[in-house]
Design an enzyme around this catalytic site. Structure first.
Site, PDB file in Angstrom:
ATOM      1  N   SER A  31       0.852  -1.197   0.000  1.00  0.00           N
ATOM      2  CA  SER A  31       0.000   0.000   0.000  1.00  0.00           C
ATOM      3  C   SER A  31       0.880   1.237   0.000  1.00  0.00           C
ATOM      4  CB  SER A  31      -0.850   0.048   1.273  1.00  0.00           C
ATOM      5  OG  SER A  31      -1.686  -1.056   1.344  1.00  0.00           O
ATOM      6  N   HIS A  62      -4.114  -0.846  -4.386  1.00  0.00           N
ATOM      7  CA  HIS A  62      -3.471  -1.944  -5.126  1.00  0.00           C
ATOM      8  C   HIS A  62      -4.058  -1.986  -6.540  1.00  0.00           C
ATOM      9  CE1 HIS A  62      -1.260  -4.012  -1.834  1.00  0.00           C
ATOM     10  NE2 HIS A  62      -2.115  -3.324  -1.117  1.00  0.00           N
ATOM     11  N   HIS A  84      -4.236 -10.535  -0.940  1.00  0.00           N
ATOM     12  CA  HIS A  84      -4.095 -10.745   0.502  1.00  0.00           C
ATOM     13  C   HIS A  84      -4.913 -11.942   0.979  1.00  0.00           C
ATOM     14  CE1 HIS A  84      -3.302  -6.420  -0.171  1.00  0.00           C
ATOM     15  NE2 HIS A  84      -2.391  -6.585   0.764  1.00  0.00           N
ATOM     16  N   TYR A  86      -6.514 -11.935   3.673  1.00  0.00           N
ATOM     17  CA  TYR A  86      -7.750 -11.407   4.272  1.00  0.00           C
ATOM     18  C   TYR A  86      -8.860 -11.157   3.252  1.00  0.00           C
ATOM     19  CZ  TYR A  86      -6.098  -6.693   2.956  1.00  0.00           C
ATOM     20  OH  TYR A  86      -5.648  -5.605   2.261  1.00  0.00           O
ATOM     21  N   GLU A  87      -8.504 -11.158   1.954  1.00  0.00           N
ATOM     22  CA  GLU A  87      -9.541 -11.042   0.921  1.00  0.00           C
ATOM     23  C   GLU A  87     -10.174 -12.397   0.644  1.00  0.00           C
ATOM     24  OE1 GLU A  87      -8.246  -8.431  -2.570  1.00  0.00           O
ATOM     25  OE2 GLU A  87      -6.366  -8.800  -1.532  1.00  0.00           O
ATOM     26  N   ALA A 114       3.226  -1.558   4.051  1.00  0.00           N
ATOM     27  CA  ALA A 114       2.933  -0.564   5.088  1.00  0.00           C
ATOM     28  C   ALA A 114       2.662  -1.360   6.356  1.00  0.00           C
ATOM     29  CB  ALA A 114       1.697   0.238   4.691  1.00  0.00           C
ATOM     30  N   MET A 212      -0.168  -7.142   7.146  1.00  0.00           N
ATOM     31  CA  MET A 212      -1.026  -8.229   6.647  1.00  0.00           C
ATOM     32  C   MET A 212      -0.498  -8.825   5.338  1.00  0.00           C
ATOM     33  SD  MET A 212      -4.651  -6.400   7.436  1.00  0.00           S
ATOM     34  CE  MET A 212      -4.902  -5.494   8.973  1.00  0.00           C
ATOM     35  N   SER A 213       0.807  -8.758   5.134  1.00  0.00           N
ATOM     36  CA  SER A 213       1.375  -9.308   3.888  1.00  0.00           C
ATOM     37  C   SER A 213       2.806  -9.769   4.121  1.00  0.00           C
ATOM     38  CB  SER A 213       1.363  -8.220   2.802  1.00  0.00           C
ATOM     39  OG  SER A 213       2.276  -7.202   3.140  1.00  0.00           O
ATOM     40  N   ASN A 236       1.669   3.914  10.693  1.00  0.00           N
ATOM     41  CA  ASN A 236       0.922   4.277  11.911  1.00  0.00           C
ATOM     42  C   ASN A 236       1.557   3.530  13.080  1.00  0.00           C
ATOM     43  OD1 ASN A 236      -0.494   1.891  10.371  1.00  0.00           O
ATOM     44  ND2 ASN A 236      -0.933   1.571  12.536  1.00  0.00           N
ATOM     45  N   HIS A 248      -7.659   2.551   7.189  1.00  0.00           N
ATOM     46  CA  HIS A 248      -6.859   2.308   5.977  1.00  0.00           C
ATOM     47  C   HIS A 248      -6.549   3.636   5.274  1.00  0.00           C
ATOM     48  CE1 HIS A 248      -5.122  -0.045   2.780  1.00  0.00           C
ATOM     49  NE2 HIS A 248      -6.014   0.333   1.893  1.00  0.00           N
TER      50      HIS A 248
HETATM   51  N1  HPA Z   1      -1.776  -3.500  11.693  1.00  0.00           N
HETATM   52  C1  HPA Z   1      -1.819  -4.398  10.695  1.00  0.00           C
HETATM   53  N2  HPA Z   1      -1.563  -4.087   9.436  1.00  0.00           N
HETATM   54  C2  HPA Z   1      -1.213  -2.828   9.151  1.00  0.00           C
HETATM   55  C3  HPA Z   1      -1.140  -1.837  10.146  1.00  0.00           C
HETATM   56  C4  HPA Z   1      -1.431  -2.192  11.486  1.00  0.00           C
HETATM   57  O1  HPA Z   1      -1.389  -1.373  12.409  1.00  0.00           O
HETATM   58  N3  HPA Z   1      -0.766  -0.677   9.514  1.00  0.00           N
HETATM   59  C5  HPA Z   1      -0.612  -0.980   8.191  1.00  0.00           C
HETATM   60  N4  HPA Z   1      -0.888  -2.275   7.972  1.00  0.00           N
END
Ligand code: HPA
Length: 277
Positions: A31, A62, A84, A86-87, A114, A212-213, A236, A248
């Protein structure tokens, strides 16, 4: 569903028909990592949509493209668009882009993402070079893969992120004034963000950042004998650290600010890696 190796080979064949570029360097964009594509000249874009057998991307940020280009005369291919877990994608689909790059002849792979900062010394906008990872997804892309003598499935994971490549990125970050840490990345399944208690637990386990990747792809790339480097951008601070809620959109906004620096950084990294190859 066709076997993953066959699917990857068929898609790579279609790509080879449409470009003369034969890159040995590949980059998977997380991302907001578009700056790594901006660093490329003479770009040609091939959309996932136009490739038979290629799944489509559904996540904001993406795009769903292979971008072929040159950095100082060096051929590079960038993957804009991950699949991903999660998708609802299987691990097979999650590693399909990495498999395709391998079929294209890519030997050095840069994985970007990210991530949420767990280490309290980190700040949004910092980069983190992956020194190692923790796989918290409960999945592994090598499950069910038929072992062969050339490609054994009991793959060694020591120094999965190549120390020489890490040194290159670290040195170039220093020169560009980018704050770059080295730390452990944990992949979770998502898509919900973590609870503050989970983050405290993950810190105890040794994680410095969470996302998450990447880990699933890194395992596959190692199996395929690619040389690897992983770079997180701390978009973050992870849940519970600042008390702010996570979205997001905020993750993408933070990444946007960095594009120019990332572009400059990648121009130099591509060149350095080409010299190594
Ligand atoms: N947690 C999980 N995945 C992420 C985060 C997070 O804080 N920030 C960016 N991807």
């Amino acid at each position: 569903m066709k076997q993953i190796a066959l699917r990857a080979a068929e898609i790579a064949r279609q790509l080879k028909e449409r470009t003369e570029v034969r890159p040995k360097i590949g980059v998977v964009l997380g991302s907001g990592w578009g700056g790594a594509v901006d660093a490329l000249a003479e770009r040609s874009v091939i959309s996932y949509e136009s490739l038979e057998g290629m799944p489509q991307c559904s996540v904001v940020g993406h795009a769903g493209n292979f971008v072929f280009g040159k950095a100082d005369g060096v051929d590079v291919v960038a993957v804009q668009g991950r699949f991903h877990l999660y998708e609802g994608h299987t691990t097979e689909t999650a590693v399909l882009p990495v498999r395709i790059l391998s079929e294209l002849g890519v030997e050095t792979l840069i994985l970007t993402n990210a991530a949420g900062g767990i280490n309290t010394k980190y700040r949004p906008g910092d980069l983190m070079l992956l020194s190692d990872h923790i796989n918290m997804t409960g999945m592994n892309p090598l499950v069910g893969v038929r072992p062969s003598s050339a490609y054994p499935i009991f793959v060694d994971m020591t120094d999965i992120y190549d120390p020489t490549l890490r040194n290159i990125v670290e040195k170039r970050c220093k020169e560009s004034g980018i704050c770059c840490h080295e730390g452990v990345y944990m992949q979770v399944l998502g898509p919900s963000y973590e609870t503050p208690t989970e983050i405290r637990a993950f810190r105890t386990m040794g994680a410095d950042a969470v996302g998450m990747s990447t880990v699933i792809e890194a395992i596959s790339a190692r199996y395929l004998k690619m040389r690897l480097v992983g770079i997180s951008c701390i978009s973050n601070m992870a849940s519970g650290i600042t008390g702010e809620k996570l979205t997001h959109t905020d993750v993408l906004r933070e990444m946007d600010k960095l594009q120019r620096k990332i572009c400059e950084l990648f121009k130099s990294i591509y060149k350095d890696i080409a010299v190594l190859a």
